[in-house]
Write a protein that holds these residues in place. Structure first.
Motif, PDB file in Angstrom:
ATOM      1  N   PHE A 153      16.898 -11.577  37.207  1.00 23.15           N
ATOM      2  CA  PHE A 153      16.856 -10.156  36.985  1.00 23.15           C
ATOM      3  C   PHE A 153      17.470  -9.800  35.632  1.00 23.15           C
ATOM      4  CE2 PHE A 153      18.407  -5.877  38.024  1.00 23.15           C
ATOM      5  CZ  PHE A 153      17.314  -5.386  38.690  1.00 23.15           C
ATOM      6  N   TYR A 154      16.869  -8.826  34.948  1.00 22.90           N
ATOM      7  CA  TYR A 154      17.502  -8.264  33.751  1.00 22.90           C
ATOM      8  C   TYR A 154      17.952  -6.845  34.088  1.00 22.90           C
ATOM      9  CZ  TYR A 154      15.640 -12.080  30.872  1.00 22.90           C
ATOM     10  OH  TYR A 154      15.362 -13.302  30.330  1.00 22.90           O
ATOM     11  N   PHE A 155      18.998  -6.397  33.427  1.00 22.96           N
ATOM     12  CA  PHE A 155      19.558  -5.084  33.729  1.00 22.96           C
ATOM     13  C   PHE A 155      18.911  -4.024  32.823  1.00 22.96           C
ATOM     14  CE2 PHE A 155      22.791  -1.777  33.735  1.00 22.96           C
ATOM     15  CZ  PHE A 155      23.127  -1.731  35.074  1.00 22.96           C
ATOM     16  N   LEU A 179      21.476 -12.501  38.008  1.00 25.37           N
ATOM     17  CA  LEU A 179      21.423 -11.560  36.882  1.00 25.37           C
ATOM     18  C   LEU A 179      21.734 -12.317  35.586  1.00 25.37           C
ATOM     19  CD1 LEU A 179      21.287  -8.537  35.891  1.00 25.37           C
ATOM     20  CD2 LEU A 179      23.783  -8.549  36.110  1.00 25.37           C
ATOM     21  N   THR A 180      20.775 -12.291  34.679  1.00 18.08           N
ATOM     22  CA  THR A 180      20.988 -12.963  33.387  1.00 18.08           C
ATOM     23  C   THR A 180      21.790 -12.044  32.478  1.00 18.08           C
ATOM     24  OG1 THR A 180      18.988 -14.254  33.629  1.00 18.08           O
ATOM     25  CG2 THR A 180      19.797 -13.979  31.395  1.00 18.08           C
ATOM     26  N   VAL A 181      22.942 -12.547  32.009  1.00 16.50           N
ATOM     27  CA  VAL A 181      23.849 -11.675  31.258  1.00 16.50           C
ATOM     28  C   VAL A 181      23.979 -12.075  29.785  1.00 16.50           C
ATOM     29  CG1 VAL A 181      25.191 -10.831  33.220  1.00 16.50           C
ATOM     30  CG2 VAL A 181      25.810 -13.025  32.199  1.00 16.50           C
ATOM     31  N   ASN A 299      23.780 -21.272  28.159  1.00 20.12           N
ATOM     32  CA  ASN A 299      23.538 -20.552  26.904  1.00 20.12           C
ATOM     33  C   ASN A 299      22.042 -20.323  26.726  1.00 20.12           C
ATOM     34  OD1 ASN A 299      22.577 -23.082  25.882  1.00 20.12           O
ATOM     35  ND2 ASN A 299      24.671 -23.624  25.357  1.00 20.12           N
ATOM     36  N   HIS A 300      21.316 -20.273  27.862  1.00 20.76           N
ATOM     37  CA  HIS A 300      19.888 -19.941  27.857  1.00 20.76           C
ATOM     38  C   HIS A 300      19.099 -21.026  27.100  1.00 20.76           C
ATOM     39  CE1 HIS A 300      17.683 -16.100  28.931  1.00 20.76           C
ATOM     40  NE2 HIS A 300      16.691 -16.787  28.412  1.00 20.76           N
ATOM     41  N   GLY A 301      19.528 -22.262  27.254  1.00 20.56           N
ATOM     42  CA  GLY A 301      18.835 -23.354  26.566  1.00 20.56           C
ATOM     43  C   GLY A 301      18.920 -23.222  25.052  1.00 20.56           C
ATOM     44  N   MET A 330      25.615 -25.094  36.375  1.00 25.02           N
ATOM     45  CA  MET A 330      25.424 -25.120  34.914  1.00 25.02           C
ATOM     46  C   MET A 330      23.981 -25.481  34.591  1.00 25.02           C
ATOM     47  SD  MET A 330      26.302 -28.697  33.187  1.00 25.02           S
ATOM     48  CE  MET A 330      24.849 -28.374  32.211  1.00 25.02           C
ATOM     49  N   ASP A 331      23.529 -25.102  33.410  1.00 23.01           N
ATOM     50  CA  ASP A 331      22.241 -25.603  32.920  1.00 23.01           C
ATOM     51  C   ASP A 331      22.321 -25.777  31.409  1.00 23.01           C
ATOM     52  OD1 ASP A 331      21.412 -23.286  31.428  1.00 23.01           O
ATOM     53  OD2 ASP A 331      20.512 -22.387  33.205  1.00 23.01           O
ATOM     54  N   GLY A 332      21.309 -26.473  30.874  1.00 20.68           N
ATOM     55  CA  GLY A 332      21.223 -26.664  29.424  1.00 20.68           C
ATOM     56  C   GLY A 332      21.209 -28.134  29.044  1.00 20.68           C
ATOM     57  N   GLY A 352      20.940 -26.723  36.854  1.00 20.72           N
ATOM     58  CA  GLY A 352      19.631 -26.102  36.608  1.00 20.72           C
ATOM     59  C   GLY A 352      18.816 -26.893  35.586  1.00 20.72           C
ATOM     60  N   LEU A 353      17.514 -26.956  35.833  1.00 18.85           N
ATOM     61  CA  LEU A 353      16.585 -27.610  34.906  1.00 18.85           C
ATOM     62  C   LEU A 353      15.714 -26.542  34.259  1.00 18.85           C
ATOM     63  CD1 LEU A 353      15.326 -30.419  37.323  1.00 18.85           C
ATOM     64  CD2 LEU A 353      17.157 -30.616  35.610  1.00 18.85           C
ATOM     65  N   GLY A 354      15.488 -26.649  32.964  1.00 18.80           N
ATOM     66  CA  GLY A 354      14.598 -25.711  32.272  1.00 18.80           C
ATOM     67  C   GLY A 354      13.414 -26.471  31.693  1.00 18.80           C
TER      68      GLY A 354
END
Ligand code: FMN
Length: 403
Positions: A153-155, A179-181, A299-301, A330-332, A352-354
């Motif tokens: 979700f984005y705010f 929620l992605t912040v 850090n959003h990849g 965690m991801d990245g 998490g895997l991206g």
């Protein structure tokens, strides 16, 4: 026997220029193989949208390199005939300790898009996320996968819209709100600027040429249902000449979003709620205070704030500070089972895997995602055996030494 049309395609279109050279899924054994296969199949503006990151891409490179800063210290003779790699995170039991992190625009990468990811996640008993910028509706994804589903979700500035979207997710039976912040404004992705990648498409001449030389992607794209953003289409006109994704970020998302706003959302949702994109200890503590049940260090990849610290480098400090009060993920940069083992050893509840599943998706749809998850499962199992651990709980900081 090769058909005459296939022969013409090979001789005239492909082989002489090497644009779409043959590479088979069964030749893919790791992240780099899938990436190579995706690169051959995708028009370069799309490949670079997935592969690229912000500014100088320093954080992007460090995300994977961070795992090399420490070594695994195995124990032997531990009787590890059977390995149980299941974990429970935010109340969800996952058969493996990795999940498919939410990512945008998946049907642009392969016509099966989120459907492929949802089906593969179901097969491997793990969690997957549908992005606000997803190209399949969260309701349809729900029907494909009965396992745990995340809604990313984005705010928005429009609080009514935020509440409406949460109600829709509740109605669809979504287990985890994420929620992605870290994206209150878009990152500076220079590769996209060079190719002219944007939604709706606004390609420059070089970009158009790149599409023209990948005929199989283009044929597939036009043969399938039109591109849509079903999470947003009732609220935002994303049609031709209307709102672009970059305008969506600058005009509709709320950069003044505060801890009070999010606390209200957490209350309103009343279920599993996590923040994606936390990096500082202070923020991790605030997330606990406002009642979140999880945080994803991310850090959003590397696609947002270049120069930002990697999630893996921050993991220990944050687990020490809040790990007994909230589920830390965690991801990245995760490309190997051993990366996952290192994160679990520091106390991550799941990883998490991206791009790890996006390149396989682009390369071969559902079969690609399934092959990638199977390789990951086997690597984790093998790694746990070699570490002398039969369950994830047995992986501790004692198994790691930093250089
Ligand atoms: C092409 C692409 C699209 C993404 N879209 C989203 C998104 O819509 N929402 C979000 O929260 N994160 C998004 N992410 C970030 C991922 O969820 C994840 O944090 C990141 O990919 C992890 O890094 P990795 O690719 O190195 O594994 C995206 C990442 C990529 C590569």
């Amino acid at each position: 026997m090769i058909s005459s049309s296939r022969l013409i395609e090979k001789v005239l279109l492909i082989r002489p220029f090497g644009f779409e050279g043959q590479m088979r899924l069964k030749d893919c054994y790791n992240f780099h193989d899938f990436r190579r296969m995706a690169k051959r199949r995708l028009p370069s503006p799309i490949f670079n949208y997935i592969d690229g990151a912000a500014d100088d891409e320093v954080t992007y490179r460090r995300n994977t390199a961070a795992f090399e800063g420490c070594d695994l210290v195995p124990n032997v003779l531990r009787g590890v005939g059977d390995v149980d790699m299941s974990v429970t995170v935010m109340g969800q039991r996952l058969a493996m300790p990795v999940y498919c992190s939410p990512t945008a625009l998946q049907r642009l990468f392969h016509h099966q898009g989120e459907r492929a990811v949802a089906a593969a996640a179901a097969k491997f008993g793990t969690m997957f996320g549908v992005s606000s910028l997803g190209t399949v509706s969260l309701e349809e994804a729900r029907r494909i996968c009965d396992g745990p589903q995340v809604y990313q979700f984005y705010f928005h500035k429009d609080r009514g819209l935020n509440r409406e979207m949460m109600a829709r997710a509740k109605q669809a039976g979504i287990e985890v709100m994420m929620l992605t912040v870290d994206s209150i404004t878009g990152g500076n992705r220079e590769r996209d600027k060079r190719t002219g990648f944007a939604i709706p498409f606004k390609l420059n001449l070089a970009g158009i040429t790149q599409f023209a030389i990948k005929p199989s992607w283009a044929v597939n794209y036009v043969r399938h249902e039109p591109f849509r953003l079903p999470q947003l289409e009732n609220h935002v006109d994303m049609g031709r000449g209307a709102m672009s994704i970059s305008r969506y970020f600058t005009e509709m998302l709320d950069p003044s979003m505060s801890w009070d706003d999010v606390a209200e959302m957490v209350q309103h949702w009343g279920g599993q709620f996590c923040l994606k994109g936390v990096i500082s200890v202070e923020d991790a503590k605030r997330a606990v205070e406002i009642g979140c049940t999880g945080i994803v260090l991310s850090n959003h990849g590397g696609r947002q704030l270049d120069g930002s610290r990697t999630a893996f480098d921050q993991l220990d400090e944050i687990v020490q500070a809040v790990g007994d009060r909230i589920d830390v993920m965690m991801d990245g940069g995760v490309q190997r089972g051993t990366h996952v083992l290192k994160a679990l050893s520091l106390g991550a509840k799941a990883v998490g895997l991206g791009r790890y599943y996006l390149f396989p998706l682009a390369a071969a749809g559902q079969a690609g995602v399934e092959r990638a998850l199977e390789l990951m499962r086997v690597e984790i199992e093998r790694g746990m055996k070699l570490m002398g651990c039969s369950s994830v709980d047995e992986l501790t900081k004692e198994n790691l030494r930093f250089r």
